[in-house]
Design a protein around this motif. Structure first.
Motif: not given
Length: 190
Positions: A147, A152, A155, A166-167, A170, A173-174, A184, A186-187
């Motif tokens: 990663c 992103s 955003t 934000n990163y 992410r 999340d992983l 964060m 999110r799309w």
């Protein structure tokens, strides 16, 4: 991976130290215990980019010397839930991909893979040559998640701190670590 409560954060000598405090803050907010390992070049880059020593990084409960092969992260019986290498040099990537344990960062990553626990590699290099790509594929095939710290921009981060947060979210999340929705962007589609 539900229930990540204790992880290893390894810091190597690549650029991208602004992501480290952002990740540590999110992990602390979720009551995740963090044990740290930092390479000598990681110390230098941390000092150069943030002006900090490892001891000034907030929220790392325990540090291990990179040459301490008797430290808990060197054994699978220590029961860490996951490991993140942030930022990850291509040299560390090569060692991990090749199973070479030249320091505690490499050994802890090797243990994480052999125990089939999540290993996130935030590889920081550009451009990439064929050797880098081959090592990325080998690390992936061994079970690592690659990663790279790529922000992103959809955003619309207002500053670098928001971009880093934000990163870091992410990465959480992983790792299966739930962060609050407001943490964060999110799309949502166009």
């Amino acid at each position: 991976m539900a229930g990540c409560r204790r992880l290893i954060l390894a810091i190597t000598g690549a650029s991208g130290m602004l992501y480290v405090p952002a990740l540590l803050q999110l992990l602390a907010e979720q009551q995740v215990e963090v044990h740290g390992i930092i390479s000598e070049s990681g110390r230098k880059v941390l000092r150069f980019e943030l002006g900090w020593t490892p001891e000034q990084l907030p929220l790392v409960s325990r540090w291990f010397a990179s040459d301490d092969f008797a430290a808990p992260p060197a054994s699978g019986s220590a029961l860490y839930d996951a490991m993140v290498v942030l930022p990850c040099t291509v040299g560390s990537l090569a060692a991990i991909a090749g199973g070479y344990c030249g320091n505690l960062v490499h050994r802890a990553a090797d243990v994480t893979l052999k125990e089939r626990r999540p290993l996130l590699l935030a590889v920081r290099e550009t451009p990439l040559n064929r050797t880098h790509l081959t090592n990325m594929l080998a690390a992936h095939d061994a079970g690592a998640i690659l990663c790279p710290p790529m922000p992103s921009f959809y955003t619309h981060p207002k500053d670098m701190d928001e971009m880093a947060r934000n990163y870091a979210a992410r990465l959480c999340d992983l790792l299966g670590i739930a962060v609050p929705a407001a943490t964060m962007s999110r799309w949502q589609g166009i």
